[in-house]
Write a protein that holds these residues in place. Structure first.
Motif, PDB file in Angstrom:
ATOM      1  N   ARG A   1      97.193 -34.801 -24.131  1.00 48.50           N
ATOM      2  CA  ARG A   1      95.761 -34.563 -24.346  1.00 48.50           C
ATOM      3  C   ARG A   1      95.145 -33.794 -23.161  1.00 48.50           C
ATOM      4  NH1 ARG A   1      96.070 -39.803 -26.585  1.00 48.50           N
ATOM      5  NH2 ARG A   1      95.449 -40.727 -24.587  1.00 48.50           N
ATOM      6  N   ALA A   2      95.545 -34.099 -21.931  1.00 49.47           N
ATOM      7  CA  ALA A   2      95.035 -33.366 -20.758  1.00 49.47           C
ATOM      8  C   ALA A   2      95.476 -31.909 -20.770  1.00 49.47           C
ATOM      9  CB  ALA A   2      95.510 -34.067 -19.490  1.00 49.47           C
ATOM     10  N   TRP A   3      96.681 -31.679 -21.146  1.00 48.56           N
ATOM     11  CA  TRP A   3      97.195 -30.291 -21.210  1.00 48.56           C
ATOM     12  C   TRP A   3      96.462 -29.499 -22.275  1.00 48.56           C
ATOM     13  CZ3 TRP A   3      99.952 -27.699 -25.082  1.00 48.56           C
ATOM     14  CH2 TRP A   3     100.484 -26.479 -24.726  1.00 48.56           C
ATOM     15  N   GLU A   4      96.161 -30.159 -23.393  1.00 48.24           N
ATOM     16  CA  GLU A   4      95.420 -29.475 -24.441  1.00 48.24           C
ATOM     17  C   GLU A   4      94.013 -29.119 -23.975  1.00 48.24           C
ATOM     18  OE1 GLU A   4      95.539 -32.037 -27.756  1.00 48.24           O
ATOM     19  OE2 GLU A   4      97.628 -31.564 -28.302  1.00 48.24           O
ATOM     20  N   ARG A   5      93.389 -29.965 -23.179  1.00 47.84           N
ATOM     21  CA  ARG A   5      92.044 -29.659 -22.665  1.00 47.84           C
ATOM     22  C   ARG A   5      92.083 -28.464 -21.713  1.00 47.84           C
ATOM     23  NH1 ARG A   5      91.663 -35.336 -22.374  1.00 47.84           N
ATOM     24  NH2 ARG A   5      92.138 -35.222 -20.127  1.00 47.84           N
ATOM     25  N   LEU A   6      93.096 -28.411 -20.921  1.00 44.57           N
ATOM     26  CA  LEU A   6      93.193 -27.312 -19.949  1.00 44.57           C
ATOM     27  C   LEU A   6      93.484 -25.983 -20.636  1.00 44.57           C
ATOM     28  CD1 LEU A   6      95.204 -29.051 -17.098  1.00 44.57           C
ATOM     29  CD2 LEU A   6      92.786 -28.469 -17.090  1.00 44.57           C
ATOM     30  N   THR A   7      94.266 -25.989 -21.658  1.00 45.32           N
ATOM     31  CA  THR A   7      94.630 -24.734 -22.336  1.00 45.32           C
ATOM     32  C   THR A   7      93.600 -24.280 -23.354  1.00 45.32           C
ATOM     33  OG1 THR A   7      95.884 -26.022 -23.945  1.00 45.32           O
ATOM     34  CG2 THR A   7      97.077 -25.192 -22.027  1.00 45.32           C
ATOM     35  N   SER A   8      92.653 -25.101 -23.697  1.00 44.32           N
ATOM     36  CA  SER A   8      91.662 -24.714 -24.717  1.00 44.32           C
ATOM     37  C   SER A   8      90.521 -23.886 -24.158  1.00 44.32           C
ATOM     38  CB  SER A   8      91.114 -25.970 -25.398  1.00 44.32           C
ATOM     39  OG  SER A   8      90.434 -26.764 -24.444  1.00 44.32           O
ATOM     40  N   THR A   9      90.232 -23.671 -22.812  1.00 45.60           N
ATOM     41  CA  THR A   9      89.091 -22.935 -22.229  1.00 45.60           C
ATOM     42  C   THR A   9      89.328 -21.438 -22.182  1.00 45.60           C
ATOM     43  OG1 THR A   9      90.041 -23.289 -20.051  1.00 45.60           O
ATOM     44  CG2 THR A   9      88.415 -24.902 -20.839  1.00 45.60           C
TER      45      THR A   9
ATOM     46  N   PRO B   1      92.397 -17.678 -21.895  1.00 38.15           N
ATOM     47  CA  PRO B   1      93.723 -17.282 -21.437  1.00 38.15           C
ATOM     48  C   PRO B   1      93.819 -17.110 -19.943  1.00 38.15           C
ATOM     49  CG  PRO B   1      92.594 -15.409 -22.433  1.00 38.15           C
ATOM     50  CD  PRO B   1      91.706 -16.589 -22.665  1.00 38.15           C
ATOM     51  N   SER B   2      92.614 -16.923 -19.211  1.00 42.33           N
ATOM     52  CA  SER B   2      92.686 -16.715 -17.771  1.00 42.33           C
ATOM     53  C   SER B   2      93.094 -17.964 -17.036  1.00 42.33           C
ATOM     54  CB  SER B   2      91.341 -16.198 -17.228  1.00 42.33           C
ATOM     55  OG  SER B   2      90.329 -17.134 -17.491  1.00 42.33           O
ATOM     56  N   ARG B   3      92.991 -19.024 -17.723  1.00 43.37           N
ATOM     57  CA  ARG B   3      93.392 -20.287 -17.092  1.00 43.37           C
ATOM     58  C   ARG B   3      94.890 -20.300 -16.883  1.00 43.37           C
ATOM     59  NH1 ARG B   3      89.556 -23.458 -14.658  1.00 43.37           N
ATOM     60  NH2 ARG B   3      87.615 -23.350 -15.867  1.00 43.37           N
ATOM     61  N   PRO B   4      95.269 -20.603 -15.702  1.00 38.82           N
ATOM     62  CA  PRO B   4      96.720 -20.641 -15.466  1.00 38.82           C
ATOM     63  C   PRO B   4      97.366 -21.791 -16.212  1.00 38.82           C
ATOM     64  CG  PRO B   4      95.559 -21.525 -13.572  1.00 38.82           C
ATOM     65  CD  PRO B   4      94.507 -21.002 -14.503  1.00 38.82           C
ATOM     66  N   ASP B   5      98.578 -21.503 -16.454  1.00 34.82           N
ATOM     67  CA  ASP B   5      99.368 -22.547 -17.138  1.00 34.82           C
ATOM     68  C   ASP B   5      99.612 -23.683 -16.165  1.00 34.82           C
ATOM     69  OD1 ASP B   5     101.008 -24.067 -18.634  1.00 34.82           O
ATOM     70  OD2 ASP B   5     102.527 -22.532 -19.002  1.00 34.82           O
ATOM     71  N   PRO B   6      99.187 -24.887 -16.568  1.00 33.06           N
ATOM     72  CA  PRO B   6      99.362 -25.990 -15.606  1.00 33.06           C
ATOM     73  C   PRO B   6     100.805 -26.247 -15.259  1.00 33.06           C
ATOM     74  CG  PRO B   6      98.786 -26.834 -17.782  1.00 33.06           C
ATOM     75  CD  PRO B   6      98.615 -25.330 -17.831  1.00 33.06           C
ATOM     76  N   THR B   7     101.668 -25.700 -16.066  1.00 32.56           N
ATOM     77  CA  THR B   7     103.088 -25.942 -15.768  1.00 32.56           C
ATOM     78  C   THR B   7     103.649 -24.911 -14.820  1.00 32.56           C
ATOM     79  OG1 THR B   7     103.784 -24.661 -17.692  1.00 32.56           O
ATOM     80  CG2 THR B   7     103.417 -27.021 -18.015  1.00 32.56           C
ATOM     81  N   THR B   8     102.841 -23.719 -14.562  1.00 29.58           N
ATOM     82  CA  THR B   8     103.322 -22.652 -13.664  1.00 29.58           C
ATOM     83  C   THR B   8     102.756 -22.883 -12.285  1.00 29.58           C
ATOM     84  OG1 THR B   8     103.389 -21.147 -15.525  1.00 29.58           O
ATOM     85  CG2 THR B   8     103.464 -20.165 -13.313  1.00 29.58           C
TER      86      THR B   8
END
Length: 329
Positions: free
Chosen positions: A294-302, A304-311
């Motif tokens: 659920r946290a990853w989905e929140r971060l990726t929904s704002t 494309p400029s948002r960095p991938d939390p996994t990178t």
């Protein structure tokens, strides 16, 4: 006018009536006797009715012996015949006949007694009233006494009312040895010129004592029975030893089975406890995984400029500090 002759009562077979009374079930003896006496009185046979009323009720053991006589006559007669043969064999042995197989004769007599006793117990079981151990022993004792009486007895076969007693001394008259004939007279020859020698009286030949002969026969009989009893006791002891061994093995197997069952129950309890702990850990890990998703989905929904939390983020080079100048003196 002549007087009318008195009508005589009809003929009645008292022997058959008494036989039917002793063949009836023991529990019905008194009721049947009462009914028979009343019937005889009504028909005018008061004397026969009196004899029937005096007929005693047999004991349980005597009743069973009577039923063997009425229902298995061949088995009953075999006891009398075997007993007579055994007594003749004993007499022959006392007379010095070594060819007589006394042991075999006594064995056949004992087999006839056992067969008659078994038949009596079978009749008792068929009637729904199994004979007790005491009653069976009384039946066997009566058949042993019947064998001792033999075919020449004057017992009321089929109408016994009590246990048969062993015969007295008179019944063993056949076992008494015959009297030894008197010695032949020896003629004496006398010599005239000499004095006659004194006559030496001949020693009287002792006649066998009837009581001794009877005792010898009884001792031989009892020795045979004792040998059979010892053999039977040894057989029962061997069976008891084998039964105890089987019981011990069964008890040991039962103990081992109970021990194995207890260990299995403990293993099941441990396995159930471990299963519960693993299930609890699985639920907790599943909950954390759901939260991370659920946290990853929140971060990726704002966007494309948002960095991938996994990178991982790139590192910047650090600025160099100027080295300090040397001071003038």
């Amino acid at each position: 006018m002549a007087a009318r002759p008195t009508e005589e009562p009809p003929f009645v077979d008292s022997t058959a009536a008494l036989a039917s009374l002793y063949q009836a079930p023991l529990a019905e003896f008194v009721a049947r006797r009462t009914a028979l006496v009343s019937q005889l009185k009504r028909s005018g046979h008061k004397d026969v009715a009196a004899r029937m009323a005096a007929a005693p009720k047999p004991s349980r053991a005597a009743y069973l012996v009577n039923q063997v006589y009425w229902q298995a006559r061949a088995t009953y007669d075999a006891v009398l015949e075997a007993g007579t043969t055994a007594r003749a064999a004993q007499q022959a042995r006392l007379l010095g006949d070594a060819s007589t197989d006394l042991a075999e004769t006594l064995r056949r007599r004992d087999e006839a007694i056992r067969a008659a006793t078994s038949e009596a117990t079978r009749i008792a079981s068929r009637d729904g009233q199994a004979a007790s151990g005491a009653a069976e022993a009384q039946v066997r004792a009566s058949f042993e006494a019947l064998a001792a009486h033999g075919l020449e007895s004057r017992l009321t076969h089929g109408h016994l009312v009590a246990d048969v007693d062993l015969p007295g001394l008179a019944a063993f008259a056949g076992l008494i040895l015959p009297a030894t004939p008197p010695p032949t007279t020896v003629r004496r020859f006398e010599v005239v010129s000499r004095r006659p020698a004194p006559e030496v009286p001949a020693e009287p030949t002792a006649e066998p004592d009837p009581l001794v002969a009877q005792a010898e026969a009884l001792v031989s009989d009892l020795e045979q029975r004792r040998a059979s009893a010892v053999e039977r006791l040894a057989e029962l002891e061997r069976g008891a030893v084998a039964a105890r061994a089987v019981a011990t093995a069964a008890e040991q197997a039962a103990l081992e089975a109970a021990r194995a069952a207890e260990e299995a129950r403990q293993a099941v309890s441990r396995a159930e406890a471990t299963q519960a702990a693993v299930a609890e850990d699985l639920a907790r890990v599943t909950e954390h995984l759901d939260e991370a998703r659920r946290a990853w989905e929140r971060l990726t929904s704002t966007g494309p400029s948002r960095p991938d939390p996994t990178t991982p983020a790139p590192t910047r080079p650090r600025a160099r500090r100027p080295s300090p100048r040397p001071s003038r003196q």
